[in-house]
Design a protein around this motif. Structure first.
Motif, PDB file in Angstrom:
ATOM      1  N   LEU A  94       0.835  -1.207   0.000  1.00  0.00           N
ATOM      2  CA  LEU A  94       0.000   0.000   0.000  1.00  0.00           C
ATOM      3  C   LEU A  94       0.868   1.254   0.000  1.00  0.00           C
ATOM      4  O   LEU A  94       0.528   2.265  -0.633  1.00  0.00           O
ATOM      5  CB  LEU A  94      -0.937  -0.012   1.207  1.00  0.00           C
ATOM      6  N   ALA A  95       2.010   1.205   0.710  1.00  0.00           N
ATOM      7  CA  ALA A  95       2.942   2.335   0.683  1.00  0.00           C
ATOM      8  C   ALA A  95       3.498   2.539  -0.719  1.00  0.00           C
ATOM      9  O   ALA A  95       3.688   3.682  -1.171  1.00  0.00           O
ATOM     10  CB  ALA A  95       4.072   2.109   1.681  1.00  0.00           C
ATOM     11  N   CYS A  96       3.755   1.444  -1.437  1.00  0.00           N
ATOM     12  CA  CYS A  96       4.219   1.534  -2.822  1.00  0.00           C
ATOM     13  C   CYS A  96       3.176   2.237  -3.688  1.00  0.00           C
ATOM     14  O   CYS A  96       3.509   3.115  -4.496  1.00  0.00           O
ATOM     15  CB  CYS A  96       4.523   0.140  -3.361  1.00  0.00           C
ATOM     16  N   ALA A  97       1.901   1.846  -3.530  1.00  0.00           N
ATOM     17  CA  ALA A  97       0.835   2.494  -4.293  1.00  0.00           C
ATOM     18  C   ALA A  97       0.752   3.982  -3.961  1.00  0.00           C
ATOM     19  O   ALA A  97       0.558   4.833  -4.848  1.00  0.00           O
ATOM     20  CB  ALA A  97      -0.499   1.811  -4.012  1.00  0.00           C
ATOM     21  N   LEU A  98       0.924   4.333  -2.677  1.00  0.00           N
ATOM     22  CA  LEU A  98       0.881   5.731  -2.275  1.00  0.00           C
ATOM     23  C   LEU A  98       2.043   6.516  -2.883  1.00  0.00           C
ATOM     24  O   LEU A  98       1.869   7.666  -3.326  1.00  0.00           O
ATOM     25  CB  LEU A  98       0.926   5.830  -0.747  1.00  0.00           C
ATOM     26  N   LEU A  99       3.225   5.917  -2.932  1.00  0.00           N
ATOM     27  CA  LEU A  99       4.375   6.582  -3.546  1.00  0.00           C
ATOM     28  C   LEU A  99       4.156   6.793  -5.040  1.00  0.00           C
ATOM     29  O   LEU A  99       4.523   7.840  -5.597  1.00  0.00           O
ATOM     30  CB  LEU A  99       5.637   5.760  -3.300  1.00  0.00           C
ATOM     31  N   LEU A 100       3.547   5.806  -5.703  1.00  0.00           N
ATOM     32  CA  LEU A 100       3.247   5.968  -7.123  1.00  0.00           C
ATOM     33  C   LEU A 100       2.255   7.111  -7.345  1.00  0.00           C
ATOM     34  O   LEU A 100       2.415   7.923  -8.266  1.00  0.00           O
ATOM     35  CB  LEU A 100       2.685   4.667  -7.693  1.00  0.00           C
ATOM     36  N   LEU A 101       1.224   7.173  -6.501  1.00  0.00           N
ATOM     37  CA  LEU A 101       0.260   8.266  -6.607  1.00  0.00           C
ATOM     38  C   LEU A 101       0.933   9.614  -6.366  1.00  0.00           C
ATOM     39  O   LEU A 101       0.629  10.604  -7.034  1.00  0.00           O
ATOM     40  CB  LEU A 101      -0.883   8.048  -5.612  1.00  0.00           C
TER      41      LEU A 101
END
Length: 206
Positions: free
Chosen positions: A135-142
């Motif tokens: 989920l942190a990876c998805a947040l960084l991508l966003l």
């Protein structure tokens, strides 16, 4: 010194026996249930990341070179962090799903219920960390995409032209038929290239 064993003064009731059987069943099925949950989470989070990356549900500027330099660097750092965090999360999810890639010595093996319970605890821990990191990876991508959306655009190079009529500086609008059209702070100016004594590219107009 030893003491003789004596029977429990309160014998087990049918409810106690059912509770013991249920406890034994839960212990024996604990590890498969944790790994089944890890598989579901892995597939779901993989689909989420695939939607963000592969199917381009979110898009920013296609070329981060259009951003001001330090904003472009920030996008690169966010993407690198997303890669590292996502890879770590994926490895933890694989650990939770398939176990640790290691072989235990036969003399160190624990009884099946105990060993399976310890492995289930380790898998659950890896699952929780893997979910958090994914989920942190998805947040960084966003965040990287948002930075490309709202980051300031790099200004186009300016052209400075010196003529007998004076010096003009602005962005190039067009060049055609021996004339140069500049967009200056005072508006568009048309300059005959034959009358230009100097023509210089500059980062900003004086």
């Amino acid at each position: 010194m030893s003491r003789p064993l004596s029977p429990d003064p309160a014998p087990a009731t049918p409810a106690d026996l059912r509770l013991a059987q249920e406890r034994d069943r839960l212990l024996r099925t604990e590890l498969p249930r944790v790994r089944e949950a890890a598989t579901a989470w892995r597939n779901g989070l993989g689909g989420l990341l695939a939607a963000l990356i592969g199917f381009s549900l979110i898009r920013g500027r296609s070329d981060i070179g259009q951003l001001v330099e330090h904003w472009a660097v920030a996008v690169g750092v966010l993407l690198l962090a997303a890669l590292l965090v996502g890879a770590t999360g994926a490895l933890l999810l694989l650990r939770a799903t398939h176990g640790r890639p290691a072989v235990t010595s036969a003399r160190d093996l624990l009884p099946p219920p105990v060993g399976d319970h310890i492995e289930a605890l380790d898998c659950a821990k890896a699952l929780r960390r893997g979910i958090t990191l994914t989920l942190a990876c998805a947040l960084l991508l966003l965040s990287a995409v948002a930075t490309t959306w709202y980051g300031p655009e790099r200004s186009a190079p300016m052209t400075q032209v010196t003529t007998p009529a004076g010096t003009f500086c602005g962005s190039t609008v067009r060049v055609a038929r021996g004339t140069l059209v500049l967009k200056t702070s005072a508006g568009e100016v048309t300059i005959a290239l034959s009358s230009a004594s100097t023509l210089t590219a500059t980062a900003a107009c004086p």
